[in-house]
Design a protein around this motif. Sequence first.
Motif, PDB file in Angstrom:
ATOM      1  N   UNK A  99       0.866  -1.180   0.000  1.00 16.26           N
ATOM      2  CA  UNK A  99       0.000   0.000   0.000  1.00 16.26           C
ATOM      3  C   UNK A  99       0.904   1.231   0.000  1.00 16.26           C
ATOM      4  N   UNK A 100       0.485   2.286  -0.666  1.00 11.71           N
ATOM      5  CA  UNK A 100       1.281   3.513  -0.732  1.00 11.71           C
ATOM      6  C   UNK A 100       1.638   4.052   0.649  1.00 11.71           C
ATOM      7  N   UNK A 101       0.838   3.763   1.646  1.00 17.63           N
ATOM      8  CA  UNK A 101       1.093   4.276   2.986  1.00 17.63           C
ATOM      9  C   UNK A 101       1.922   3.329   3.855  1.00 17.63           C
ATOM     10  N   UNK A 102       2.317   2.176   3.335  1.00 15.88           N
ATOM     11  CA  UNK A 102       3.154   1.252   4.103  1.00 15.88           C
ATOM     12  C   UNK A 102       4.498   1.906   4.404  1.00 15.88           C
ATOM     13  N   UNK A 103       5.027   1.638   5.602  1.00 17.77           N
ATOM     14  CA  UNK A 103       6.334   2.202   5.940  1.00 17.77           C
ATOM     15  C   UNK A 103       7.452   1.261   5.478  1.00 17.77           C
ATOM     16  N   UNK A 104       8.674   1.747   5.552  1.00 17.14           N
ATOM     17  CA  UNK A 104       9.832   0.995   5.069  1.00 17.14           C
ATOM     18  C   UNK A 104       9.958  -0.354   5.758  1.00 17.14           C
ATOM     19  N   UNK A 105       9.761  -0.381   7.056  1.00 19.55           N
ATOM     20  CA  UNK A 105       9.892  -1.622   7.827  1.00 19.55           C
ATOM     21  C   UNK A 105       8.917  -2.692   7.319  1.00 19.55           C
ATOM     22  N   UNK A 106       7.660  -2.298   7.076  1.00 17.80           N
ATOM     23  CA  UNK A 106       6.646  -3.253   6.603  1.00 17.80           C
ATOM     24  C   UNK A 106       6.963  -3.763   5.199  1.00 17.80           C
TER      25      UNK A 106
END
Length: 197
Positions: A99-106
Amino acid sequence: MPRTTILIAENTCLIRKGLRAILHNLGNAEILHSVTNKNELYELVNRLKPGILIVNPNMLNFEDEDAKRTFVSAEDMSLVLISGDDSIRRKYKADAFIHYQDNQKDILKLLEEIIEQKSGKDRNTKSNETLSAREQNILKHIALGFTNKEIADQLFISIHTVVTHRKNITHKLGIKSVSGLTVYAILNNLISMDEVK
């Protein structure tokens, strides 16, 4: 173990460059190419045969809900769709979704799991002493000369976790020196000779 090859197909410059920056922190992976042209995508996938295709669904010609079937040589390829629209998850089949809002860690965790699954399929009868995707990633950073703190900062984990992984790596491989780990990383294609400082 050979590196997992990745092809990025995204026509938005910021997203494409952001993904490249994130994927640089991924152990045992190599970005083959970034595609911005929908017509070029199919030719490149069939010619380069990437292990993972990360693609914006707008760049695909969907003939059915299984997006992977649109590629001739996709049987060994993992398909990851990028989208800000949750209906994409319900509409199309893919191996994973970013998803565009996923962070780097995810994003890193998701891709490490895919690489782990792929290496599990490739590995028929190897011992339990092989390194996990996370351990390979940490070994790559060790071989490149990063300190425990630098590794922790780059991978968004604690220094304690880095130290624990280092102990596990040296135990599994039976190699204690950084130079020995660097040689192992080069011989197992985790890094190239050109990357060593």
